[in-house]
Design a protein around this motif. Sequence first.
Motif, PDB file in Angstrom:
ATOM      1  N   GLY A 174       0.862  -1.181   0.000  1.00 27.26           N
ATOM      2  CA  GLY A 174       0.000   0.000   0.000  1.00 27.26           C
ATOM      3  C   GLY A 174       0.892   1.223   0.000  1.00 27.26           C
ATOM      4  O   GLY A 174       1.699   1.433  -0.903  1.00 27.26           O
TER       5      GLY A 174
ATOM      6  N   GLY B 224       3.312   1.586   1.917  1.00 32.06           N
ATOM      7  CA  GLY B 224       4.674   1.158   2.259  1.00 32.06           C
ATOM      8  C   GLY B 224       5.181   1.867   3.504  1.00 32.06           C
ATOM      9  O   GLY B 224       6.374   2.086   3.672  1.00 32.06           O
TER      10      GLY B 224
ATOM     11  N   MET C 196      -0.394  -1.212  -4.947  1.00 30.93           N
ATOM     12  CA  MET C 196      -1.855  -1.121  -5.121  1.00 30.93           C
ATOM     13  C   MET C 196      -2.372   0.308  -5.285  1.00 30.93           C
ATOM     14  O   MET C 196      -3.577   0.522  -5.400  1.00 30.93           O
ATOM     15  CB  MET C 196      -2.551  -1.760  -3.905  1.00 30.93           C
ATOM     16  CG  MET C 196      -2.258  -3.232  -3.706  1.00 30.93           C
ATOM     17  SD  MET C 196      -2.872  -4.254  -5.052  1.00 30.93           S
ATOM     18  CE  MET C 196      -4.643  -4.154  -4.780  1.00 30.93           C
TER      19      MET C 196
ATOM     20  N   ALA D 129      -8.691  -0.651  -2.672  1.00 28.83           N
ATOM     21  CA  ALA D 129      -7.701  -0.933  -1.636  1.00 28.83           C
ATOM     22  C   ALA D 129      -6.611   0.126  -1.499  1.00 28.83           C
ATOM     23  O   ALA D 129      -6.171   0.452  -0.408  1.00 28.83           O
ATOM     24  CB  ALA D 129      -7.054  -2.278  -1.929  1.00 28.83           C
TER      25      ALA D 129
ATOM     26  N   PRO E  91       1.536   9.030   7.652  1.00 24.62           N
ATOM     27  CA  PRO E  91       1.424  10.008   6.569  1.00 24.62           C
ATOM     28  C   PRO E  91       0.141   9.745   5.759  1.00 24.62           C
ATOM     29  O   PRO E  91      -0.283   8.588   5.646  1.00 24.62           O
ATOM     30  CB  PRO E  91       2.680   9.732   5.732  1.00 24.62           C
ATOM     31  CG  PRO E  91       3.658   9.166   6.716  1.00 24.62           C
ATOM     32  CD  PRO E  91       2.842   8.344   7.660  1.00 24.62           C
TER      33      PRO E  91
ATOM     34  N   THR F 107      -2.530   3.657   2.879  1.00 22.85           N
ATOM     35  CA  THR F 107      -3.761   3.222   2.198  1.00 22.85           C
ATOM     36  C   THR F 107      -4.754   2.603   3.185  1.00 22.85           C
ATOM     37  O   THR F 107      -4.372   2.091   4.239  1.00 22.85           O
ATOM     38  CB  THR F 107      -3.449   2.185   1.109  1.00 22.85           C
ATOM     39  OG1 THR F 107      -2.931   0.997   1.722  1.00 22.85           O
ATOM     40  CG2 THR F 107      -2.448   2.731   0.095  1.00 22.85           C
TER      41      THR F 107
ATOM     42  N   ASN G 249      -3.779  -0.233   5.983  1.00 21.46           N
ATOM     43  CA  ASN G 249      -3.988   0.107   7.386  1.00 21.46           C
ATOM     44  C   ASN G 249      -4.906  -0.887   8.095  1.00 21.46           C
ATOM     45  O   ASN G 249      -4.619  -1.305   9.218  1.00 21.46           O
ATOM     46  CB  ASN G 249      -4.533   1.534   7.496  1.00 21.46           C
ATOM     47  CG  ASN G 249      -4.650   1.980   8.928  1.00 21.46           C
ATOM     48  OD1 ASN G 249      -5.725   1.965   9.500  1.00 21.46           O
ATOM     49  ND2 ASN G 249      -3.525   2.340   9.535  1.00 21.46           N
TER      50      ASN G 249
ATOM     51  N   ASN H 202      -1.013  -9.751   7.028  1.00 22.54           N
ATOM     52  CA  ASN H 202       0.069  -9.139   6.226  1.00 22.54           C
ATOM     53  C   ASN H 202       0.040  -9.581   4.763  1.00 22.54           C
ATOM     54  O   ASN H 202       1.095  -9.762   4.137  1.00 22.54           O
ATOM     55  CB  ASN H 202       1.454  -9.461   6.801  1.00 22.54           C
ATOM     56  CG  ASN H 202       1.603  -8.973   8.222  1.00 22.54           C
ATOM     57  OD1 ASN H 202       0.735  -8.256   8.725  1.00 22.54           O
ATOM     58  ND2 ASN H 202       2.687  -9.353   8.864  1.00 22.54           N
TER      59      ASN H 202
ATOM     60  N   LEU I  58       4.663  13.818  13.862  1.00 23.49           N
ATOM     61  CA  LEU I  58       5.106  12.449  14.158  1.00 23.49           C
ATOM     62  C   LEU I  58       6.039  11.950  13.062  1.00 23.49           C
ATOM     63  O   LEU I  58       7.008  11.247  13.319  1.00 23.49           O
ATOM     64  CB  LEU I  58       3.913  11.504  14.305  1.00 23.49           C
ATOM     65  CG  LEU I  58       3.043  11.722  15.538  1.00 23.49           C
ATOM     66  CD1 LEU I  58       2.013  10.617  15.664  1.00 23.49           C
ATOM     67  CD2 LEU I  58       3.887  11.766  16.816  1.00 23.49           C
ATOM     68  N   SER I  59       5.756  12.326  11.819  1.00 17.48           N
ATOM     69  CA  SER I  59       6.676  11.962  10.733  1.00 17.48           C
ATOM     70  C   SER I  59       7.996  12.705  10.909  1.00 17.48           C
ATOM     71  O   SER I  59       9.078  12.156  10.676  1.00 17.48           O
ATOM     72  CB  SER I  59       6.078  12.306   9.368  1.00 17.48           C
ATOM     73  OG  SER I  59       4.907  11.555   9.141  1.00 17.48           O
TER      74      SER I  59
END
Lengths: 461, 386
Positions: free
Chosen positions: A69, A71, A89, A109, A135, A139, A143, A205, A324-325
């Motif tokens: 997704g 990543g 995706m 998705a 971030p 996706t 998630n 996963n 947070l990023s």
Amino acid sequence: MDRIFERLSDIVGSDYVSNAAEERFIYSRDPGVQRPHEPDYVVLPNTTEEVQKIVLLANEEKIPVVPLGGGLVLSGLSIPLKGGIVLDMKRMNRIIEVNEKSHYAVVEAGTAMGMLSAYLAKHYPTLKNSLPDAPPVATVAGNVMIHGSGHLSQSEGGFHSEMVTGLEVVLPTGKVVKLGSCSTVPYWFSRAPLPDLAGLFLGWNGTTGIITKVGIKLYPRPLLNDGLMFLTEDVDTVPDIMFRIVNTEMCEDLTFFITPKPAMFEGFQMTIISITANSDKEMRLKKEIIRDTLKDYYESKEAGFVPIPKEMKAFLLEAPQKNLSAFADVRKGGGFEYVGAIIPVEKIPDAYRAGLEISARNGITYSLGGRMIGRGHSFMFYFAYPFNRADEDDMNRVRQALDDTNHAALKMGGIPWKAEVSGQQLILKQMWPATYEFMQEIRGLLDPNGIMNPGNWEVNP
Amino acid sequence: MKKEYADIIHRCFRCGWCKLPLNFKDFNCPSYLKYRFESFSSGGRLWLIRAWMNGEIQTSERFAKILFSCVTCKNCVEACAMPKIRQYLVDMVIAAREDMVEQGVIPPGVRDYLKAVSISGNAYKMPQEQRAIWADGLDIPLYSGQEYLFYVGDVGSYDEVGKKMARSVAMLLKKADISFGILASDEITDGNEVKTLGEAGLFEQIASQNIEKFKGLGVRKIITLSPHAFNSMKNEYPKLGGNFDVYHYTQVLNAAIKDISMAEVDLKVTYHDPCYLGRWNNEYWAPRSVLRSVPGLELVEMDRNMQNALCCGGGGGNFFTDILGTGPDSSSRVRVKEAIDTGASVLAVACPICYRMLSDAVKAEGLEDRIEVRDIADIVNDAVAV
Ligand SMILES: Cc1cc2nc3c(=O)[nH]c(=O)nc-3n(C[C@H](O)[C@H](O)[C@H](O)COP(=O)(O)OP(=O)(O)OC[C@H]3O[C@@H](n4cnc5c(N)ncnc54)[C@H](O)[C@@H]3O)c2cc1C
Ligand code: SF4
Ligand code: SF4
């Protein structure tokens, strides 16, 4: 030309397949510290049918398929440990339907969480989705796949996987299945009252199938939001403070953090209480009720509410929280990885102490904190360690700290969330043996050729 | 690569905030929007540049395409999550291009463009004498000490829609009694794209030549047609000793428009921010203010506007090199559909590159009967003429 490459090009068009060194490099790694491994091909499907054809081809050729997704999981869950095809995706990102009255959206998705939220803000301003602090390009499928959580996890639905109302999945054998009410009627309102098959996919996963569509719950979007910050020096009081706040049922999101910097915060635990309301009166009342419930704490001067600086409030109430990023750059190193352990609420003090001890032992810095999941049903405690991407020794120290943390989390009665492969092995070793066997049996049935994200959820990858 | 960039390039987290605008509306990095591989996003590109510097990947056609498909639109700069490195993101890409140019391994489109500019003084390989054809019949004087030099640039001089735009602007400047002159066949390219394509040496040469010429003529104030020339003359020329008061034409018009009388129009307009005026130079209001001063004109915004605007895809030299290419996911085509969603019948532009890119996109999408791309000066001119 490479036969598989050609067949993949026939399926998705040559613009959307690559086996070039550049894509193999980028898709071999994620932003965390897990070690890279190159895919043979990167493919960007656009439809469920294309995904289906790719899976059929992969079975024929017995090559791995690894869905990706955003990543952004950081723990390497989309690194193709055994090569094969990475299936990015994110071209499948259409918002198919919003059912306003029944409070759900159906999305492809690869839809970005942030894009869904922007779409709702424009077209359905009274509704919102629960956003993780990942971030905004994370996706929806990626998630929910990893049991993510977000701003409405406390007040509304718990883990985001619990907010899933239905799925469309391409099975490892190429069959397309619909799960939940959408399997039987044209509506995606819930997984009940049918046998609940979504659990065969959520949390796995991508080892049991590729999600192509997701039905996800939406919630009311009140007009106002504000926050309170409660500060304590005694971490042992935190579970009780959380318990009381949750029981008022007055707050939306309930998070907590500890950070050595800025210095004014060192040694304190900050609880952030996000409150939403439709009027100033409602906001005042909610704040008052929350304050009242903690009265004896602040009257005894053991703890207290502190005004949130204006600038800080803006980012604390932002969804997702960009800062947070930005933690990745605290040491000018461009990276961090965290163990997010799902723990019983009463274990917050243990987790805090473990985090301090592990970071000190490994000579690294940290950010600790977490989010209440459900009405006090569990807590996602993160142990985040920043690293310098240009310094392999530093990355090794963080790898060690993550491993230590996985052990500590399990020991205290928690379970590492979205654990990297080595963390998954620790979990599986502690798992009830018959449960692990059952997992492998299910996987064998669904994926007879073992092509789906191999290496994940295996004791001996 | 310059040490200052080599020392920070590892600080990109590849977290992807930069793929979206600040309001998360949709993918806003044109090269990512078009190609959809992580390698074509800002973060992916930076990681690849680093890998290339470390010898983990080699120079290749694919890598060159990745490097040169960035349109330098600065959406990433706006949206990046790292406050301490974000202002350097595009500089790092340009610095890597400089290294590539130095190695002599560049895509043919880039090479052809740079060659054309250095040999002909313009990107179109056209005779310099034909530069001022756009001004035929307008009676515009050559620059000889007027208050402003009107610098038209390559696209305004040679491209059909560019020429139309140059005419509209010049006519309006005249109506506003602004004293200006042009260089006509003496004008050469401004060098902005040369710089963003990584030919730092050629840029310096071009800029110095222009500076010398402007100084020789006693130029103090410049009006540019293109935001690209505006950018280089305002921000880069001073570093080489060229200190002029540089204005984009919408800024000059904005100051003058109150004195121009206009008739009521019935027009719903949406405005597309050019990256080199908006994100590069923070000028969002002058063009809007000009449009708002046209009586009866209703200005409506696209979902992505100002800092969040989606680039037309023509920046960073792509207008000339076409490395980004066409197709339904090209940003110009996505952008005109976004303009249609506002219900406007006119998509207003303030840059000749945007003008061409978006006009072509309207045709490619078959939307000619629903929306017309028009330059701001042209819209005002019509109101004046009524
Ligand atoms: C700064 C930061 C903050 C974060 N905060 C939060 C937070 O608050 N809450 C939270 O939940 N997470 C958080 N995360 C973790 C993570 O980014 C998110 O959970 C994110 O939503 C994961 O989604 P993704 O699309 O990036 O998934 P990916 O990382 O791409 O994939 C995750 C797993 O799902 C599989 N997968 C992906 N798509 C599919 C599919 N269509 N079908 C089958 N399998 C699939 C992958 O193979 C992989 O195993 C945070 C991360 C960062 C960097
Ligand atoms: S450029 Fe900034 S926002 Fe983009 S991936 Fe890198 S750090 Fe993240
Ligand atoms: S400048 Fe524009 S095209 Fe280049 S990486 Fe940034 S967002 Fe993408």
